[in-house]
Design a protein around this motif. Structure first.
Motif, PDB file in Angstrom:
ATOM      1  N   GLN A 747       0.819  -1.201   0.000  1.00  0.00           N
ATOM      2  CA  GLN A 747       0.000   0.000   0.000  1.00  0.00           C
ATOM      3  C   GLN A 747       0.862   1.263   0.000  1.00  0.00           C
ATOM      4  O   GLN A 747       2.032   1.232   0.412  1.00  0.00           O
ATOM      5  CB  GLN A 747      -0.929   0.029   1.232  1.00  0.00           C
ATOM      6  CG  GLN A 747      -1.892  -1.135   1.292  1.00  0.00           C
ATOM      7  CD  GLN A 747      -2.859  -1.116   0.127  1.00  0.00           C
ATOM      8  OE1 GLN A 747      -3.423  -0.067  -0.208  1.00  0.00           O
ATOM      9  NE2 GLN A 747      -3.052  -2.280  -0.503  1.00  0.00           N
ATOM     10  N   VAL A 748       0.260   2.336  -0.416  1.00  0.00           N
ATOM     11  CA  VAL A 748       0.941   3.629  -0.389  1.00  0.00           C
ATOM     12  C   VAL A 748       0.998   4.130   1.051  1.00  0.00           C
ATOM     13  O   VAL A 748       0.037   3.995   1.817  1.00  0.00           O
ATOM     14  CB  VAL A 748       0.186   4.652  -1.262  1.00  0.00           C
ATOM     15  CG1 VAL A 748       0.870   6.012  -1.228  1.00  0.00           C
ATOM     16  CG2 VAL A 748       0.089   4.150  -2.685  1.00  0.00           C
ATOM     17  N   GLU A 749       2.160   4.636   1.446  1.00  0.00           N
ATOM     18  CA  GLU A 749       2.316   5.167   2.814  1.00  0.00           C
ATOM     19  C   GLU A 749       1.319   6.297   3.044  1.00  0.00           C
ATOM     20  O   GLU A 749       1.203   7.213   2.238  1.00  0.00           O
ATOM     21  CB  GLU A 749       3.744   5.689   3.005  1.00  0.00           C
ATOM     22  CG  GLU A 749       4.024   6.143   4.411  1.00  0.00           C
ATOM     23  CD  GLU A 749       5.468   6.611   4.556  1.00  0.00           C
ATOM     24  OE1 GLU A 749       5.726   7.464   5.408  1.00  0.00           O
ATOM     25  OE2 GLU A 749       6.334   6.115   3.786  1.00  0.00           O
ATOM     26  N   GLU A 750       0.587   6.184   4.166  1.00  0.00           N
ATOM     27  CA  GLU A 750      -0.445   7.163   4.442  1.00  0.00           C
ATOM     28  C   GLU A 750       0.153   8.512   4.821  1.00  0.00           C
ATOM     29  O   GLU A 750       1.212   8.578   5.463  1.00  0.00           O
ATOM     30  CB  GLU A 750      -1.356   6.664   5.582  1.00  0.00           C
ATOM     31  CG  GLU A 750      -2.209   5.484   5.173  1.00  0.00           C
ATOM     32  CD  GLU A 750      -3.227   5.143   6.248  1.00  0.00           C
ATOM     33  OE1 GLU A 750      -3.320   5.927   7.230  1.00  0.00           O
ATOM     34  OE2 GLU A 750      -3.902   4.119   6.104  1.00  0.00           O
ATOM     35  N   TYR A 751      -0.544   9.534   4.472  1.00  0.00           N
ATOM     36  CA  TYR A 751      -0.123  10.902   4.777  1.00  0.00           C
ATOM     37  C   TYR A 751      -0.520  11.236   6.217  1.00  0.00           C
ATOM     38  O   TYR A 751      -1.678  11.076   6.609  1.00  0.00           O
ATOM     39  CB  TYR A 751      -0.773  11.891   3.802  1.00  0.00           C
ATOM     40  CG  TYR A 751      -0.421  13.343   4.038  1.00  0.00           C
ATOM     41  CD1 TYR A 751       0.820  13.837   3.676  1.00  0.00           C
ATOM     42  CD2 TYR A 751      -1.340  14.189   4.637  1.00  0.00           C
ATOM     43  CE1 TYR A 751       1.145  15.161   3.889  1.00  0.00           C
ATOM     44  CE2 TYR A 751      -1.028  15.529   4.865  1.00  0.00           C
ATOM     45  CZ  TYR A 751       0.219  16.014   4.477  1.00  0.00           C
ATOM     46  OH  TYR A 751       0.546  17.330   4.706  1.00  0.00           O
ATOM     47  N   GLU A 752       0.464  11.676   7.026  1.00  0.00           N
ATOM     48  CA  GLU A 752       0.205  11.978   8.439  1.00  0.00           C
ATOM     49  C   GLU A 752      -0.468  13.342   8.571  1.00  0.00           C
ATOM     50  O   GLU A 752       0.113  14.359   8.206  1.00  0.00           O
ATOM     51  CB  GLU A 752       1.512  11.961   9.242  1.00  0.00           C
ATOM     52  CG  GLU A 752       1.296  12.166  10.729  1.00  0.00           C
ATOM     53  CD  GLU A 752       2.611  12.136  11.490  1.00  0.00           C
ATOM     54  OE1 GLU A 752       2.604  12.442  12.695  1.00  0.00           O
ATOM     55  OE2 GLU A 752       3.653  11.824  10.867  1.00  0.00           O
ATOM     56  N   GLU A 753      -1.687  13.347   9.090  1.00  0.00           N
ATOM     57  CA  GLU A 753      -2.425  14.577   9.286  1.00  0.00           C
ATOM     58  C   GLU A 753      -1.994  15.251  10.580  1.00  0.00           C
ATOM     59  O   GLU A 753      -1.856  14.614  11.629  1.00  0.00           O
ATOM     60  CB  GLU A 753      -3.931  14.295   9.345  1.00  0.00           C
ATOM     61  CG  GLU A 753      -4.509  13.722   8.079  1.00  0.00           C
ATOM     62  CD  GLU A 753      -4.595  14.766   6.975  1.00  0.00           C
ATOM     63  OE1 GLU A 753      -4.445  15.965   7.278  1.00  0.00           O
ATOM     64  OE2 GLU A 753      -4.793  14.372   5.803  1.00  0.00           O
TER      65      GLU A 753
END
Length: 791
Positions: A747-753
């Motif tokens: 999976q694509v690394e999630e963007y940290e909000e």
């Protein structure tokens, strides 16, 4: 003593009175000189007497009108005027054109008579038309020295409507229209041209003198007319003067500028000179009076003395004077009436610039006389640059570049169909003696002879364009008007063959120079039976298209259609000189091959039959019509080919880009939804590998993905649009992951909000750190300074 003194006083008064009278005489003479014309005073006076009807006092005029014979119009004048205004003349200014045309006809008649009768011109040899406006009396005079009219002719010629009757005219008009004939032939029989004067005049007075009769006055207020012998005698010599007492709203026709503009617009090419009584300011020298001379001499005494032996000249001064004289309005002769051998190219160019208001020289011109069903003379020009907005409102915008004349009288340039739409850039003049003169442009528009004129104009125009030198044709004409010629092929079926010879296209034969279809045929291979073409948005696109690969490799020339109208043009042209056209992006492309090559191709079809069947029935099911081995591909693995009557990729792109396209058109949806033929290149390694995998396992996912990617890539390279670009992008990504050994499920690394509170806290910490850094720097600076001081 007292008596002597009184006597002396009387003598002095008489002497003073005598001097005063002389002074007044001098002033009167000076006034005449100041306000007069360059013509002699007596000539001016004679001209004015000839023009003005009221050379008679009011009592005499009243007596004349009482004694005149009166005639009642049999027709209802109101209906007559309504007919003229609504059916024949839409703009009132036309009246001056009609009166000048009548004057020209009268001059033509007397000139013709003079050829066989030496005494015809004895009264006056002058052959002119003169116009004078009298603002004080609200009258406009149109004079000619033509044949004139006798009393009987005045009644007959000017009473035509009265004699025939409006009802009779309307009945004739109805009969003609019921037979689908033009009504214009009837109009001249009913005096409508002359009666157009009532559009602007409350009263019309005609004074006329014929060689065989006395001078008579005809007068009418449109309700009735009267006629009487002119008590002034023969003031005209020969000819006719028409005096209009203008309506209040028609006062603009007394302005010199208005009259001049109308004459130049409608009648500047009349055979006879047209003069207008007009004024201009000139600076002239006049003798000085005694006081001015005395002042001048005092000034000269102070200046240097001239040589004694030089003769003394009369003292003069410069004075601005208003000079009235006859001004010639039609000094431009109709060049189209002269033989072509007598006219130099410079004269044609000068004439073109004059009537077209164009500052550039034309590319070409043609001067001809057409004979047959209709006779007319014409000069046509091709301008150097296309008019601005040439294709704005194409087809609905009126073209005013062709000026129609009838017997040198301008009729109109307000036409929809004088030239076909694709030739709306041609400028020129047409002069016919066969068309009716006194008829409106609305009626003339439908005249049967106009269609004959149009047909001949088109033929002559195409001949003119064909004769333009090749280099000039391509560099100048085709650059400006190439699209017009292509539209002509689409629109003009009767001249399609002629227009096809004028076409120019880019081709694989030369990188920059265009080619004609005739030149293409000359370069065709020996057994080539079709003209190959490829359409696209640019030369680079069509050159790199998979459809032209094998054609170019085998040395065939391909036409490159790079403009939106090109493919429409070729579709409207089924063949040229016996050779049909072949769109290389469609089915039907075949090569003349040997028997050995055909056997090899058949063997290859059998070998690839499993792949072709698998593509049609499984991998690309419902997406293609069929899958076949390609004969047109050399380097590309596949291509998507339209049916013979389907849309190519270029045509689909053009149709979907239409501004009016809503997506609901049945025809558009039908063509765009047609399935295409999927051609594969059996010599390409990807196709070979795919065949191998399909033979081993028809459920191979890699082979299925490869087939789908090849199909979508072929769709794009063939010029079509993908219905689902996201799915195409996902498939490309999957293949890239496989080629780079990236896990398909990774999976694509999630963007940290980061929340707003956290951002504010982080900013405060950064500010605090900056402050600590500033304190440390200041402390280090102080310590360094102390060390320097100690040293």
């Amino acid at each position: 003593m007292r008596q002597a003194w009184i006597l002396a006083l009387v003598c002095a008064l008489l002497a003073f009175a005598h001097v005063r009278a002389e002074d007044e005489t001098v002033e009167e003479d000076l006034g005449k000189s100041r306000d007069g014309s360059r013509t002699d005073d007596e000539v001016v006076k004679r001209e004015e007497e000839a023009i003005q009807l009221d050379g008679l006092n009011p009592a005499q005029v009243k007596e004349i009108r009482e004694k005149a014979e009166k005639f009642m119009f049999q027709a209802e004048v109101n209906r007559m005027m309504k007919l003229i205004i609504n059916s024949l003349y839409k703009n009132k200014e036309i009246f001056l054109r009609e009166l000048i045309s009548n004057a020209s006809d009268a001059l033509d008649k007397i000139r013709l008579i003079s050829l066989t009768n030496d005494t015809a011109l004895h009264a006056t040899e002058e052959m002119t038309i003169k116009i004078k406006a009298d603002k004080e009396k609200n009258m406009l005079h149109v004079m000619d020295t033509g044949i004139g009219m006798t009393k009987d002719e005045l009644i007959k010629n000017l009473g035509t409507i009265a004699k025939s009757g409006t009802s009779e005219f309307l009945n004739k008009l109805t009969e003609v229209q019921s037979d689908d004939q033009s009504a214009s032939e009837l109009i001249g029989q009913f005096g409508v041209g002359f009666y157009s004067a009532f559009l602007v005049a409350d009263k019309v007075i005609v004074t006329s003198k014929h060689n065989n009769g006395t001078q008579h006055i005809w007068e009418s207020d449109s309700n009735e007319f009267s006629i009487i012998e002119d008590p002034r005698g023969n003031t005209l010599g020969r000819g006719t003067t028409i005096s209009l007492v203008l309506k209040e709203e028609a006062s603009d026709y007394l302005e010199l500028d208005t009259i001049k503009n109308l004459v130049k617009k409608y009648s500047q090419f009349i055979n006879f000179p047209i003069y207008i009584w007009s004024s201009k300011t000139e600076t002239v020298e006049e003798p000085m009076d005694e006081e001015e001379t005395k002042e001048k001499e005092e000034t000269d005494d102070e200046a240097a003395v001239e040589e004694e032996d030089e003769e003394k000249k009369a003292k003069t001064k410069k004075v601005e004077k208003t000079v009235w004289d006859w001004e010639l309005m039609n000094d431009i002769k109709p060049i189209w009436q002269r033989p072509t051998k007598e006219i130099e190219d410079e004269e044609y160019t000068a004439f073109y610039k004059t009537f077209s208001k164009d500052s550039e020289e034309p590319i070409a011109h043609i001067h001809f006389t057409a004979e047959g069903e209709v006779t007319f003379k014409s000069i046509l020009f091709v301008p150097k640059t296309a008019p601005r907005g040439l294709f704005d409102e194409y087809g609905s915008k009126k073209s005013d570049y062709i000026k129609l004349f009838v017997r040198r009288v301008f009729i109109t340039d307000d036409f929809h169909d004088m030239m076909p739409k694709y030739l709306n850039f041609i400028k020129g003049v047409v002069d016919s003696d066969d068309l009716p003169l006194n008829v409106s442009r609305e009626t003339l528009q439908q005249h049967k002879l106009l269609k004959v004129i149009r047909k001949k104009l088109v033929r002559k125009t195409l001949d003119m364009i064909k004769k333009i030198a090749e280099e000039k044709y391509e560099d100048e004409f085709w650059k400006e008007f190439g699209t017009n010629i292509k539209l002509g092929v689409i629109e003009d079926h009767s001249n399609r063959t002629r227009l096809a010879k004028l076409l120019r296209f880019q081709s694989s034969n030369h990188e920059t120079k265009r080619t004609s279809l005739e030149q293409y045929l000359e370069r065709m291979k020996e057994k080539q039976d079709k003209i190959y073409f490829m359409a696209g948005s640019s030369r680079k696109e069509v050159e790199s298209s998979p459809f032209v690969e094998r054609l170019l490799k085998k040395g065939y020339e391909v036409l490159y259609l790079t403009e939106p109208v090109d493919e429409y043009c070729i579709q409207a042209l089924p063949e040229f000189d016996g050779k049909r056209f072949q769109n290389v992006a469609k089915e039907g492309l075949k090569f003349d091959e040997s028997e050995k090559a055909k056997e090899k191709h058949e063997a290859m079809e059998k070998e690839y039959e499993p792949l072709l069947t698998w593509l049609k029935d499984k991998a690309l099911k419902d997406k293609i019509e069929k899958a076949v081995l390609s004969q047109r591909l050399t380097d590309s693995p596949s291509a998507l080919v339209a049916s013979q009557y389907g849309w190519s990729g270029n045509m689909e792109r053009i149709m979907k880009a239409q501004a009016y396209q809503t997506g609901k058109d049945i025809s558009t949806n039908y063509y765009s939804s047609q399935k295409k033929t999927f051609e594969v290149n059996p010599r390409h390694p990807l196709i070979k590998e795919m065949l191998k995998r399909v033979k081993e396992n028809e459920e191979d996912q890699t082979a299925t993905d490869l087939a789908m990617v090849l199909f979508e890539t072929a769709t794009l390279r063939s010029g079509y649009q993908l219905p689902d670009t996201k799915a195409y992008g996902d498939r490309i990504e999957r293949m890239l992951r496989l080629s780079m050994n990236v896990d398909l499920n990774e999976q694509v690394e999630e963007y940290e909000e980061i929340s707003e509170e956290a951002e504010e806290q982080e900013e405060k910490e950064d500010i605090a750190d900056d402050d600590d850094d500033d304190e440390t720097e200041e402390k280090q600076t102080e310590e360094s300074t102390d060390v320097k001081d100690e040293l």
